[in-house]
Enzyme design. Structure first.
Site, mmCIF file in Angstrom:
data_model
loop_
_atom_site.group_PDB
_atom_site.id
_atom_site.type_symbol
_atom_site.label_atom_id
_atom_site.label_comp_id
_atom_site.label_asym_id
_atom_site.label_seq_id
_atom_site.Cartn_x
_atom_site.Cartn_y
_atom_site.Cartn_z
ATOM 1 N N SER A 111 0.798 -1.231 0.000
ATOM 2 C CA SER A 111 0.000 0.000 0.000
ATOM 3 C C SER A 111 0.826 1.275 0.000
ATOM 4 C CB SER A 111 -0.926 -0.002 1.224
ATOM 5 O OG SER A 111 -1.831 -1.083 1.152
ATOM 6 N N ASP B 130 -17.502 0.241 0.377
ATOM 7 C CA ASP B 130 -16.642 -0.913 0.684
ATOM 8 C C ASP B 130 -17.372 -1.879 1.611
ATOM 9 O OD1 ASP B 130 -14.579 -2.688 1.296
ATOM 10 O OD2 ASP B 130 -13.845 -1.403 2.919
#
Length: 622
Positions: free
Chosen positions: A327, A351
């Site tokens: 990430s 999400d």
């Protein structure tokens, strides 16, 4: 009846003697004429040639090795110096039976058979006539005394004083400064035979190798007169060597030690860069090794221990380690999304804990299996939300994603003066067709958007990509040398700056990275607790081995060296950055929890004074 007695014919005998005398005289005359003729040829017709050969047999040119340039850190602390050493040398032309002489040396010094065999290997190296070959370095006082006492048995053997390299800081700068080692047979064929006459060592790694021409200097000479045994009688002419140039590095010894302390005994790396100049302030790769072992020739046993160690201390993780960035590249992906118009700061994605491509039932999981609900860009960076970046990568497509990330130096060499740097890999459909003979799949674009899949980068590339976020796209190649011979290095192949359609997009991503550190829901809020300055950061946890669909990562069932790598990148102060830090800890598992505190400790060491107060800053960052 008695035979008559013959009488001598004196006239006939006299004639025979005279003929013999004349023949001998003619032979002597012919020989004398031949001798005179030969002398005439040598002394008159070939005078110039023979006088030159005679002079060359009497006069020899001996090289004088230059003193190698010194290496300092930015504060003037010596990182590589030269110290005197008494070495054992052999001049083969003076030794006669060199094998017998070497046997005597081994006997006198009580050397093992292994070292005696090494002498034979040393003598096979290419060299010039009357040039001594170094057999042993750093003789002890006892060994020097034994050689002196037995000198009459050792023709051609001498004890010479020369300078050899020493690294007073040991393993602290082994991967950045590098080391010198003895010139091997392959190198001797490639080197300038004139400039390296009399030189025993050459830079092998790091700064020592990259700046070898500048550090080496230029050889000097002595014209000496020798007798028939090759012993020097007098010096006819002396030309001093030109010492190598001194190099001042941008590394800071205090920051280097602070980074090593923060990393501890874990396997990994730390890179610190000044975003205004590209100067590398610290470069740590652990575990490390003592470079002094290589200067005069490392033993087979010692080298085997380093080479075969499972922890790979000889491996420069900063420059050669290839890892999935995880990430940590999400800020760069966010820049790509904003600049291309694929998303805006207000774009929201729901999400539920996973992402599905249209018409596909495969679930691409978020690290938070329960999901974060509706997230915009700030929340996505702050929470490191995988679902948001799956969606963003899908919107961008592999071509645009590849092109944008390449602008940040990912998947290519970025340094100015680091010889060992690996290029890494930024995959594309063209690359996959050429190497795998397969088409590119949409799912591969998604996992590339969170720094997984085929993508491989070095910690230095991660640091440089983060530096470009901090400097708002201004490219400065990372470099170790601050000055070489008093002159700053010049980038002859500069990279183009990253120019966005809207410059405020840099601030948007910067803000999201600050939320990672300072928002109560930030993924690395604990690492920034109590900080006197704002930090912009991004964590990363990258898989080492793949996990099957539907399974969860279980550290207790995973071998220690198969556990996730922990990464973290950041810069501070966030408003006017003065330092960029990238940390990679092999099998550290949690980027925010494990690598984040390392970044904070390194930043504190650079930005705070001895009393714990923020040091005064220079002019605002441009």
């Amino acid at each position: 009846m008695p035979q008559p007695i013959p009488l001598k014919d004196h006239d006939k005998e006299q004639s025979l003697v005279n003929r013999r005398l004349i023949a001998c005289a003619l032979l002597v005359i012919i020989l004398c004429l031949a001798l005179v003729g030969r002398l005439y040829v040598l002394q008159v017709l070939q005078f110039d040639y023979n006088s030159t050969v005679s002079e060359n047999n009497r006069v020899h040119v001996l090289p004088i090795a230059p003193e190698r340039g010194l290496i300092f850190d930015r504060n003037g602390v010596v990182l590589a110096e030269n110290r005197p050493s008494f070495d054992l040398t052999l001049t083969r032309e003076r030794a006669g039976d060199s094998a017998k002489v070497l046997d005597t040396v081994a006997e006198v010094l009580h050397l093992p058979e292994e070292e005696r065999r090494q002498f034979d290997k040393d003598l096979k190296r290419v060299r010039h006539p009357f040039e001594p070959v170094t057999l042993m370095y750093e003789l002890s006082e006892e060994q020097i005394a034994l050689i002196a006492v037995n000198q009459f048995r050792l023709p051609g053997i001498d004890v010479d004083a020369e300078f050899i390299r020493e690294y007073p800081r040991g393993d602290h700068f082994a991967h950045s400064v590098g080391y010198v080692g003895r010139i091997n047979e392959k190198e001797s064929k490639q080197l300038d035979s004139v400039q390296y006459r009399g030189t025993q060592s050459i830079g092998k790694t790091g700064v020592e190798r990259f700046y070898e021409p500048q550090l080496h200097g230029h050889v000097g000479y002595e014209e000496v007169e020798t007798n028939a045994q090759g012993r020097v009688m007098r010096v006819l002419k002396h030309t001093d060597p030109t010492p190598g140039q001194n190099i001042t590095l941008s590394l800071d010894i205090n920051l280097q030690e602070a980074a090593e302390k923060a990393l501890g005994d874990r396997r990994g790396s730390v890179v610190c860069i000044d975003p205004d100049t590209g100067e590398v302030l610290a470069m740590v790769s652990k575990p490390s090794f003592d470079p002094n072992l290589f200067v005069t020739g490392i033993s087979f046993k010692q080298y085997a221990a380093l080479r075969d160690s499972i922890d790979r201390p000889l491996f420069n993780r900063v420059l050669r380690g290839l890892y999935a960035p995880g990430s940590t590249i999400k800020p760069e992906v966010a820049i790509a999304g904003l600049d291309s118009g694929a998303v805006t700061p207000a774009t929201r994605v729901f999400d539920p804990g996973y992402y599905e491509l249209p018409n596909y039932d495969h679930k691409y999981r978020n690290w938070n299996r329960s999901g974060d609900g509706w997230v915009n860009m700030d929340a996505a960076i702050m929470r490191s939300n995988d679902t948001y970046f799956y969606d963003l990568a899908h919107r961008l497509g592999i071509e645009r994603l590849h092109d944008y990330l390449s602008q940040f130096g990912l998947g290519q060499k970025v340094s100015l003066d680091m010889f060992e740097e690996a290029p890494g890999l930024m995959p594309s459909p063209q690359w996959k067709r050429a190497t795998r003979r397969q088409a590119w799949y949409p799912g591969e674009t998604l996992i590339l958007g969170i720094g997984q899949g085929y993508m491989q980068v070095t910690p230095l590339q991660l640091a440089q990509a983060t530096t470009l976020i901090a400097s708002k796209g201004v490219w400065h190649r990372p470099h170790l040398a601050q000055t070489v011979g008093g002159v700053a290095p010049v980038d002859e192949n500069p990279m183009p700056n990253i120019v966005l359609h809207n410059n405020s997009e840099w601030e948007q991503v910067n803000h999201g990275m600050q939320l990672v550190m300072h928002d109560p829901r930030g993924i690395a809020r604990d690492a920034a607790a109590g900080a006197q300055y704002r930090i912009a950061g991004k964590s990363g946890t990258a898989q080492v081995v793949a996990i099957k669909q539907g399974e969860r990562y279980n550290r207790l069932k995973t071998l220690e060296r198969n556990r996730d790598n922990a990464l973290f990148v950041g810069f501070a102060p966030a408003e006017h950055p003065r330092i960029v830090v990238a940390v990679m800890i092999e099998n550290g598992e949690a980027g925010g929890r494990v690598a984040g505190p390392v970044v904070r400790q390194v930043m504190d060491a650079w930005l705070l004074d001895a009393d714990g107060h923020l040091k005064p800053s220079g002019p605002p960052h441009v």
